[in-house]
Structure formats: C-alpha cells, structure tokens
Design a protein around this motif. Structure first.
Motif, PDB file in Angstrom:
ATOM      1  N   PHE A  68       0.836  -1.199   0.000  1.00  0.00           N
ATOM      2  CA  PHE A  68       0.000   0.000   0.000  1.00  0.00           C
ATOM      3  C   PHE A  68       0.868   1.245   0.000  1.00  0.00           C
ATOM      4  N   GLU A  69       0.468   2.198  -0.812  1.00  0.00           N
ATOM      5  CA  GLU A  69       1.164   3.476  -0.822  1.00  0.00           C
ATOM      6  C   GLU A  69       0.100   4.551  -0.797  1.00  0.00           C
ATOM      7  N   GLU A  70       0.157   5.414   0.216  1.00  0.00           N
ATOM      8  CA  GLU A  70      -0.832   6.481   0.381  1.00  0.00           C
ATOM      9  C   GLU A  70      -2.245   5.930   0.218  1.00  0.00           C
ATOM     10  N   ASP A  71      -2.491   4.865   0.903  1.00  0.00           N
ATOM     11  CA  ASP A  71      -3.810   4.252   0.985  1.00  0.00           C
ATOM     12  C   ASP A  71      -4.298   3.606  -0.311  1.00  0.00           C
ATOM     13  N   HIS A  72      -3.400   3.419  -1.262  1.00  0.00           N
ATOM     14  CA  HIS A  72      -3.799   2.724  -2.481  1.00  0.00           C
ATOM     15  C   HIS A  72      -2.941   1.484  -2.696  1.00  0.00           C
ATOM     16  N   PRO A  73      -3.572   0.419  -3.154  1.00  0.00           N
ATOM     17  CA  PRO A  73      -2.784  -0.778  -3.417  1.00  0.00           C
ATOM     18  C   PRO A  73      -1.866  -0.554  -4.613  1.00  0.00           C
ATOM     19  N   VAL A  74      -0.640  -1.041  -4.497  1.00  0.00           N
ATOM     20  CA  VAL A  74       0.344  -0.942  -5.567  1.00  0.00           C
ATOM     21  C   VAL A  74       0.793  -2.356  -5.902  1.00  0.00           C
ATOM     22  N   ARG A  75       0.987  -2.606  -7.170  1.00  0.00           N
ATOM     23  CA  ARG A  75       1.497  -3.909  -7.596  1.00  0.00           C
ATOM     24  C   ARG A  75       2.733  -3.709  -8.434  1.00  0.00           C
ATOM     25  N   ARG A  76       3.590  -4.708  -8.360  1.00  0.00           N
ATOM     26  CA  ARG A  76       4.780  -4.631  -9.202  1.00  0.00           C
ATOM     27  C   ARG A  76       5.237  -6.049  -9.506  1.00  0.00           C
ATOM     28  N   LYS A  77       5.655  -6.228 -10.739  1.00  0.00           N
ATOM     29  CA  LYS A  77       6.107  -7.554 -11.136  1.00  0.00           C
ATOM     30  C   LYS A  77       7.597  -7.697 -10.911  1.00  0.00           C
ATOM     31  N   ALA A  78       7.978  -8.828 -10.376  1.00  0.00           N
ATOM     32  CA  ALA A  78       9.396  -9.126 -10.223  1.00  0.00           C
ATOM     33  C   ALA A  78       9.566 -10.600 -10.574  1.00  0.00           C
ATOM     34  N   THR A  79      10.755 -11.131 -10.377  1.00  0.00           N
ATOM     35  CA  THR A  79      10.971 -12.565 -10.540  1.00  0.00           C
ATOM     36  C   THR A  79      11.423 -13.117  -9.199  1.00  0.00           C
ATOM     37  N   VAL A  80      11.470 -14.431  -9.101  1.00  0.00           N
ATOM     38  CA  VAL A  80      11.936 -15.054  -7.859  1.00  0.00           C
ATOM     39  C   VAL A  80      13.328 -14.519  -7.516  1.00  0.00           C
ATOM     40  N   ALA A  81      14.212 -14.509  -8.512  1.00  0.00           N
ATOM     41  CA  ALA A  81      15.583 -14.057  -8.260  1.00  0.00           C
ATOM     42  C   ALA A  81      15.607 -12.582  -7.857  1.00  0.00           C
ATOM     43  N   ALA A  82      14.762 -11.771  -8.476  1.00  0.00           N
ATOM     44  CA  ALA A  82      14.740 -10.347  -8.145  1.00  0.00           C
ATOM     45  C   ALA A  82      14.251 -10.132  -6.713  1.00  0.00           C
ATOM     46  N   VAL A  83      13.300 -10.958  -6.276  1.00  0.00           N
ATOM     47  CA  VAL A  83      12.794 -10.826  -4.911  1.00  0.00           C
ATOM     48  C   VAL A  83      13.895 -11.169  -3.905  1.00  0.00           C
ATOM     49  N   ILE A  84      14.667 -12.211  -4.209  1.00  0.00           N
ATOM     50  CA  ILE A  84      15.765 -12.570  -3.297  1.00  0.00           C
ATOM     51  C   ILE A  84      16.800 -11.443  -3.267  1.00  0.00           C
ATOM     52  N   GLY A  85      17.040 -10.832  -4.432  1.00  0.00           N
ATOM     53  CA  GLY A  85      17.939  -9.686  -4.479  1.00  0.00           C
ATOM     54  C   GLY A  85      17.416  -8.541  -3.618  1.00  0.00           C
ATOM     55  N   HIS A  86      16.109  -8.325  -3.677  1.00  0.00           N
ATOM     56  CA  HIS A  86      15.467  -7.292  -2.860  1.00  0.00           C
ATOM     57  C   HIS A  86      15.674  -7.587  -1.369  1.00  0.00           C
ATOM     58  N   LEU A  87      15.411  -8.822  -0.975  1.00  0.00           N
ATOM     59  CA  LEU A  87      15.606  -9.197   0.441  1.00  0.00           C
ATOM     60  C   LEU A  87      17.067  -8.969   0.841  1.00  0.00           C
ATOM     61  N   MET A  88      17.966  -9.339  -0.040  1.00  0.00           N
ATOM     62  CA  MET A  88      19.388  -9.220   0.276  1.00  0.00           C
ATOM     63  C   MET A  88      19.798  -7.762   0.450  1.00  0.00           C
ATOM     64  N   THR A  89      19.329  -6.903  -0.450  1.00  0.00           N
ATOM     65  CA  THR A  89      19.755  -5.496  -0.349  1.00  0.00           C
ATOM     66  C   THR A  89      19.173  -4.837   0.894  1.00  0.00           C
TER      67      THR A  89
END
Lengths: 384, 245
Positions: free
Chosen positions: A135-156
């Motif tokens: 949620f951003e400013e009370d609105h749902p936000v979606r974004r596409k990533a990949t499994v590997a990109a999500v792990i990269g996100h967690l890592m950073t």
C-alpha cells in the motif's frame, strides 16, 4: 574391473556370433543396455554376446542390479518445523555457549525456511513472475518481479542491518538509503536480470547476520538500524526482516505453486507484536501527512488516552492496546473506545499490504473512525 | 538377466498416500533428479567457502558452542541426513528421530570428526547410515520375536536398505557429468544417443558415462567378502561414504 579381460577378448576376437559389433563396443554398451537405453538391434547384440562372454555377463548383472538401486522416488521435502525440533533437542543436550538471541530467532528460522524452498525449485523457476503487492498512500500498488529479483530485494534490504553491524554490504551501494531506493539501485544496477546465483550471497549474508548478532549478544539489541526515513533498534529490525522474509517467501511460493505455512505461533506473536508497537507512531505520521484526521483532544505524555483494543486470534495471537491520541500516551483498557478482532495471519496480511483495510476480515466495534484509522495505519506499514 | 527396470508407475499414488499437501506435479517434477541439487553439491551453487576449509571452521565453531553454527550445519546437511535415514527406514517419524540423533551427536561431540578421514559430509552420512541401520535392525529383531518373518529375511531386508542408502549417497556424490547422464537415461528415459545429444557429447562418451555411473553405483551392492572394497559391512556402513567419489 573387467578391463583385465580386454586383452583376452581383444579387438580381433569379435568376429563370432554377432559379427557386427566388436567386443569393445559391446562392453561399452553394457551401461546403456542395463538402463534400457540402446536400440533394439544393440540390445539383441548385447544379449547374444552375454551368452558367450562370462566377464561381460558378470558385469551386466552387476549393472542391472545397480539400476535397481536408483531412487525411484524423490524423498519428501523436509518438514520445515523439523529444524526447530532438531536444534532444540541439540541445545537441550548441550546448551550453547554463544546462543542466538531470542529476537534473532524468527529471522534465523524464516531465512532457513525460504532457503529450503529455494533449494527445491527448478532452475527455470528463478525467473517465474512474482507479484509484489503493498500500500502506498492508501492505495494498493502492484509490481512484477521474478523469484531471483525478490531474493535480491531481500538481500539489499538485509544489507541495512549488515551496514549497522559494520559488515560488508553484498551490493555495491553507497551505504544508507531506504529499502526502496536500495532495491531500485540494485535492480537497475545489475547489467542482467538477477539469476539464481543470488541465492548464495543472500544466504551467506543471512547466516553472517545471525552469527554476528550472536557474538554481539544482548548489548546489541538496541543498536540503531537506519531505514532512511526512520530507524529501528536491531532487535526490531531483525523481526521486521523476518516478517518481510516470510511475506516474500509466501509471494514466491504462490508463484511456483508450492505450499508455504505461516511462521510458528511463538514467532508469529513476535511479528504481530512488532506491528502493533509500530502502529501508534504510524498513526501520528499519517496525521502529520494529512492521511488521518487530527486528534480530538490532547493527552499529556504518559497519561492514559483513548485506546483501541486489538484482539488477534489463532496461533501467535493475543491482546494489544493501541493508544490512539499520541504515541506518547499510555494505552489503557479502561479507555477502550474501539475494538478490532482478527486472525493473526490476516493481520499480518493486512500489515504486508496483501489485503486492503476495507476487505480485511476483521470484527469491529466502537468508534468507527478509530477502527478505520488503525486498519489503514496497519496497511501503511507495508512497502516494497 | 531379464529383470525389468523398477516400476515408476505407482509412484504418484504412493506419495499421495503419505498425506503431504503437495501437488502431484511437484513430485513428478522432483522425481527428475536425484536430489543432488538439494544437497548442495550442484557445482556452481556451492558457497565460496568450500570444504575442507568449511569443515574445519565448522568443527571449531561447534566446539566453541556456537548455536548459529549448529543452524548452519543443519541447513547444509539436514536434507542429506533425513533422506538417507528415510531411505533405510521408510518411516517419517523414525527418520526425524535419526536426524535428531545425528545432529545431537555432532553437536555434543564435534571433536570426534577427524578431517583426515574425509569430508564432514561423508562423516555425517556414515553416522546417519550407522544409526539408521541399527534402528532398522532393532525394529526387525523385535518383529522377529513377535514371530514375523525369518532371520534370513531380516538380514536381507537390512542389507537391502543399507545398499539403497549407500547408492543414494553415491549418486549425490558422483561427478556431475555421470549423474546428469544417468538422470537423462533413467528418469527421462532417453536412450544413449538422445542422452549424447542433450549433453552435447559423443555417443561413445554417453555410453562410457552410463557404464561408469552404474559401476560406481554397483559398489553399494557389494556384499562382504565377495570382492575388492568388501568392507561394506551392513552393520557399520562405514565404507561407501568415503566422499572421494
């Protein structure tokens, strides 16, 4: 082993019954023959040869038996809860001289669970699309990533904690930053889309974090971890990282059709507790940003003020009293003006921005405005 | 000589019976490799701190009483330990118990590991094998006392269980090129020509890999006293986990 017979049945000795294939070739076919992986003609030639050649017949029998030993079924995946049981058994027999602090255990457990999932998926699935929601400013936000990109996100983002502990950041990044800009920098900075190669550095960092806080001990619990716009004490930062690890592991599990359970009740309770403790500050920030109506009356710091009773049901549940007027006000059951009751996992889904405040399956009572403010504040705890 | 390949037809149904909530497709997908990837022996997935240095550091950390090291040890070897135990005992609870025993033993006695005897992975496989076979023997002996089966059947069953567990270990430890060839021929039912083309190797080489892979595997079947390396005693199972493969 049968090489010693090579000379006796040398190249010149193959003009016997089969006539076409040499002994050397027939012998080389034994593995393929045992696996039923050669042509019908070759199978016939091999079997004919076996009636005439004892060493090959011996080997053929051994290799056939060996095929019978091949695993005809995949072992079942490990029960994710087995890890805690095994570690508890061990620590019961011999207490740790350097224990993992209790506040780091949810992070230790959740990263291990996610790693087990990653160990199980096929190489190609690392590129499976994963839907990220918040949620951003009370609105749902979606974004596409990949499994590997999500792990990269967690890592950073885990790197924020590494930074605070003085450890090396796995990503070449100029320190600091908030979770979103770090992630964007990582995603944009990599020349190619992230691959499964990200698993090792992510896992090494999470192991290093657990190890480092174990050595740092209790004194490090209050160490400040900066998230850019705000900061959390280390013990809360690791709970927050555990929470995000679970949320994204669940995102990944959905993407690759893999069952994934919520954390154990004890750990879930800690995660809910963190979210509940963050709510008063979030409410105040939302008021300052004009996202929530102003406070009705001023309450002196430490004095009891209007309170919302958050009742979380199911494993990990409990009762939390949220001060509504100011983070500094004391919550008090006597000053309860509103009541929200919902399931623990549902509450976490709300705080993760996976269900909207309007749709959260929550029982509510009392001051409708207060209920709304708290549900929206919970959703706004979420981010990329 | 005319025996057929082990049947994989009843495979999905067999797993469904165990009541684990998994789509069948998941198991079918999983069935197409021997699990080496999960055991972390998949080449490029190895952490940079590879054995034997990792082994020695781990031993020191365990000796120091570092709970975080115990967690890392579990993360690296639990899948191997549990699946070997399960292969011998064919029982989830018993495999859980062996897993606890093995990690408990290592945590309490890290000094009993000697890096000179091979990798920590091989050592843990030996510990697991020994305990699982011991447990199977106890269970079978109890069944024997209750009048079920004969001593010969018991011995055969124990021997067989020990061999399949050794075979699992051998497969996960053999060089990746051999394992890949076996996987293609066995699970994907490719003939050796298709295997060769999938791996971009000559047909000669494909035949060689299949034969060599099975030769390695067949050492798991060695019965005491029948040939070289005959120390494969089902009671200790100490050989076959040399880690030198």
């Amino acid at each position: 082993m049968s090489e010693e017979y090579g000379e006796r049945y040398g190249e010149g000795d193959d003009d016997g019954a089969s006539g076409t294939l040499s002994h050397r070739v027939l012998k080389s076919l034994l593995g393929a023959w045992a696996l039923a992986a050669c042509s019908a003609e070759e199978t016939l030639a091999v079997e004919e040869h076996l009636t005439a050649c004892a060493p090959c017949a011996d080997e053929a029998l051994r290799l056939r038996d060996a095929v019978g030993l091949l695993q005809s079924e995949r072992g079942l995946d490990l029960d994710p809860m087995l890890r805690s049981r095994v570690l508890d058994t061990c620590l019961g027999r011999r207490p740790a001289r350097i224990p993992v602090p209790a506040w780091a255990q949810p992070y230790d457990t959740e990263t291990a669970r996610l790693d087990a999932l990653l160990a199980d998926i096929d190489p190609g699935e690392w590129h499976a699309p994963v839907q990220l929601r918040w949620f951003e400013e009370d609105h749902p936000v979606r974004r596409k990533a990949t499994v590997a990109a999500v792990i990269g996100h967690l890592m950073t983002v885990d790197g924020l904690v590494a930074d605070a502990l003085g450890l090396a950041d796995p990503v070449a990044f100029d320190g600091g930053g908030d979770p979103t800009s770090r992630t964007e920098a990582y995603w944009l900075g990599s020349r190619q889309p992230p691959t499964r190669a990200v698993r090792v550095p992510w896992r090494e960092q999470s192991h290093t974090l657990v190890r480092t806080v174990s050595f740092a001990g209790r004194g490090s619990a209050e160490l400040e971890v900066s998230y850019g716009a705000f900061s959390l004490p280390l013990k809360d930062a690791l709970l927050e990282r555990a929470f995000e690890c679970w949320v994204h592991a669940d995102d990944i599990a959905r993407a690759v059709d893999y069952p994934y359970e919520p954390p154990s009740g004890t750990h879930l309770h800690e995660l809910i507790d963190l979210a509940a403790r963050l709510l008063p500050g979030t409410l105040a920030a939302r008021r300052r940003a004009g996202l929530a109506p102003p406070v009705r009356g001023l309450v002196a710091a430490g004095a009891p003020g209007r309170t919302l009773h958050l009742e979380v049901e199911g494993a990990g549940g409990g009762h939390w009293y949220i001060p509504l007027d100011s983070p500094a006000a004391a919550a008090s059951a006597e000053h309860e003006v509103a009541h929200i009751a919902l399931d623990g996992v549902e509450f976490c889904q709300l705080a993760a921005g996976h269900v909207s405040p309007q749709e959260a399956a929550a029982g509510q009572g009392g001051d409708k405005g207060a209920v709304r403010d708290v549900l929206f504040a919970a959703a706004s705890l979420s981010r990329l | 000589m005319t025996g057929s390949l082990p049947s994989r037809a009843a495979y999905g149904a067999h797993l469904r019976q165990r009541g684990v909530r998994r789509p069948v497709s998941h198991y079918i997908r999983k069935s197409r490799c021997f699990g080496a990837q999960r055991y972390g022996v998949g080449g490029n997935r190895m952490p940079k701190d590879a054995p034997p240095r990792w082994d020695r550091r781990m031993q020191q950390r365990l000796a120091r009483g570092e709970a975080a090291a115990l967690g890392e040890l579990y993360d690296r070897f639990a899948s191997l330990v549990h699946s070997l135990a399960h292969r011998v005992l064919d029982d989830e609870d018993a495999a859980d118990q062996v897993t606890r025993d093995v990690f408990g033993h290592v945590w309490e006695n890290p000094q009993s590991y000697d890096p000179k005897d091979g990798s920590m992975r091989a050592w843990m496989a030996r510990l697991t094998h020994r305990r699982a076979v011991h447990r199977l023997r106890q269970a079978e002996a109890a069944a024997l006392e209750d009048g079920e089966g004969t001593a010969e059947e018991l011995e055969l069953k124990v021997h067989r269980a020990a061999a399949v567990a050794r075979a699992d270990y051998i497969v996960t430890s053999m060089p990746a090129p051999l394992r890949e060839a076996l996987e293609l021929a066995y699970f994907d039912r490719h003939d050796y020509r298709q295997t060769a083309s999938r791996l971009s190797i000559t047909e000669d080489e494909a035949r060689r890999r299949l034969r060599l892979g099975l030769q390695l595997l067949s050492t798991a079947n060695t019965v005491p006293g029948t040939g070289p390396g005959s120390g494969l005693d089902t009671g200790t199972g100490a050989q076959g986990f040399g880690g030198g493969l």
